[in-house]
Enzyme design. Structure first.
Site, PDB file in Angstrom:
ATOM      1  CG  HIS A  72      -2.175  -1.355   1.025  1.00 27.79           C
ATOM      2  ND1 HIS A  72      -3.127  -1.431   2.438  1.00 27.79           N
ATOM      3  CD2 HIS A  72      -2.278  -1.729   0.601  1.00 27.79           C
ATOM      4  CE1 HIS A  72      -4.074  -1.623   1.419  1.00 27.79           C
ATOM      5  NE2 HIS A  72      -3.578  -1.865   0.219  1.00 27.79           N
ATOM      6  CE1 TYR A 201      -6.107   3.651  11.304  1.00 27.46           C
ATOM      7  CE2 TYR A 201      -5.306   3.714   8.659  1.00 27.46           C
ATOM      8  CZ  TYR A 201      -5.166   3.296   9.892  1.00 27.46           C
ATOM      9  OH  TYR A 201      -3.484   2.431  10.215  1.00 27.46           O
ATOM     10  N   PRO A 293      -4.205   0.387  18.826  1.00 21.04           N
ATOM     11  CG  PRO A 293      -6.341  -1.228  18.231  1.00 21.04           C
ATOM     12  CD  PRO A 293      -5.356  -0.949  18.986  1.00 21.04           C
ATOM     13  CE  LYS A 297       3.361   3.005  13.328  1.00 19.59           C
ATOM     14  NZ  LYS A 297       4.012   3.007  12.288  1.00 19.59           N
ATOM     15  CE1 TYR A 385      -1.301   4.047   9.340  1.00 22.51           C
ATOM     16  CE2 TYR A 385      -0.008   2.760   7.185  1.00 22.51           C
ATOM     17  CZ  TYR A 385      -1.549   2.918   8.210  1.00 22.51           C
ATOM     18  OH  TYR A 385      -2.257   1.800   7.972  1.00 22.51           O
TER      19      TYR A 385
END
Length: 395
Positions: A72, A201, A293, A297, A385
């Site tokens: 991704h 998200y 979550p 990580k 990220y």
């Protein structure tokens, strides 16, 4: 039994550590209180940073990940009814993440360990770690009606938040930092095509949601729910209906529903133990820290821990140097606190905190609006990220 390193816990961190040590020619035994099938049955997240995928390749277990994992190059953030893409590759100089389930990571590492013939003891009862503050640590456990002892040079506590290793440390020798969030994630796994080719998200007035995936035909979705909710109260239809209400119209129209394969509610917490070294016992992964979550990580931090630990132990045997093991805790904690900060911050701007009043919702909206319209803001999200380099911040 005698070995150089006794590893407690056969989850991904323990198994990865075992493979790293094996590659360095260091003997190790893994002790796990559950069965192998139970370990493989755990449903966990699966967004792998480049550091983690590199480690999988380093220990020779990355073939299936490269074939079946989903690279991704970005993800969407949905708020105020509109989606905004965080272009990870453009913002980080070509870095990306790979979606590959933690269960699959564990399976690959299990099979690799079995292939090289290293010992793993499953269904070990009453595991105890002893004399770790001396030069001759021991691990004892019960199996098949007998008590067994493993003599070793080092103990690696990869046995999770509820494991025996951290619990065996005297309370006066340890500090624990914890924040428990007033909500959980209701997750459902389904054999349905993902609603989008990348993760979404979601921050909505109804609460946070995450649209994730395991493959092109298997999806994983999450909803923010009160801690008082029970899984049994959420039918599949109720889950899909609520998710649809939190999505933008385009995603809601594309959502494919179906029977849930697994459904569970996970509480959210930020947790860090200091230090991570106690004599010749070291904590790694969830035994030493938990992250919400939201930032993906947990597994990646565990992978970094065991990379640092394997390097330190290898230096001990090959170079007769204790510098690595002496610096293990401090080195890990620098990285852990950076990841904790990002996960706490990302959780804070994407979830509803109704007890804090409407001003917090307005501040969250302003923060998100700034981030999306600032290249520096987007880069901050992207850099954290995809994961900071292993040597980030080191001189």
């Amino acid at each position: 039994m005698r070995t150089q390193v006794a590893i407690i816990g056969a989850g991904p961190s323990g198994l990865l550590l075992g493979q790293l040590l094996h590659k360095a020619g260091i003997d190790n035994i893994i002790v796990e209180r559950q069965s192998g099938d139970y370990v493989l049955g755990r449903i966990r997240a699966g967004v792998l940073e480049q550091v983690t995928t590199d480690l999988m390749l380093e220990v020779g277990v990355g073939e299936r990940m490269l074939k079946e994992g989903l690279p991704h190059g970005g993800f969407d953030m949905l708020f105020d009814g509109a989606r905004h893409r965080i272009d990870l590759e453009a913002l980080t100089g070509g870095k990306r993440v790979t979606v590959y389930g933690q269960t699959e990571v564990t399976r690959d590492l299990m099979e690799a360990r079995e292939k090289v013939g290293r010992t793993t003891v499953y269904e070990a009862a009453n595991v105890q770690v002893l004399d770790y503050d001396t030069a001759k640590p021991r691990v004892t456990y019960e199996k098949d009606g007998q008590t067994h002892t493993i003599e070793c040079d080092f103990i690696a506590g990869c046995d999770g938040f509820h494991g025996v290793c951290r619990a065996s440390v005297p309370r006066g020798a340890i500090r624990e930092f914890e924040k428990v969030y007033p909500f959980g994630w209701l997750g459902m796994l389904a054999d349905t095509p993902p609603v989008h080719h990348e993760l979404i998200y979601v921050r909505s007035e109804r609460g946070f949601a995450l649209c994730s995936q395991r493959s092109h035909t298997r999806s994983r979705y999450y909803l923010q729910v009160p801690l008082t909710d029970k899984v049994e109260a959420w039918s599949d239809d109720a889950f899909w209906n609520e998710l649809r209400l939190r999505l933008d119209p385009e995603a809601a129209a594309r959502l494919v529903t179906g029977p849930g394969l697994e459904k569970s509610i996970a509480p959210l917490r930020s947790f860090v133990t200091e230090p991570l070294r106690f004599g010749r016992m070291f904590l790694a992964g969830d035994a030493g820290h938990i992250v919400p979550p939201t930032g993906a990580k947990g597994l990646n931090l565990a992978a970094t821990d065991v990379k640092y630990l394997s390097t330190a132990i290898t230096e001990f045997y090959q170079e007769r140097s204790e510098a690595g093991i002496d610096g293990y805790s401090e080195r890990c904690l620098k990285r852990i606190w950076r990841a904790e900060r990002f996960s706490w911050w990302f959780t804070g701007i994407m979830h509803n905190f109704p007890e804090d009043g409407p001003i917090v919702a307005k501040l969250q909206q302003a923060e998100l609006d700034y981030l999306i319209h600032s290249e520096h803001g987007r880069r901050t999200i992207a850099e954290n990220y995809v994961g900071l380099p292993l040597n980030f911040g080191e001189s």
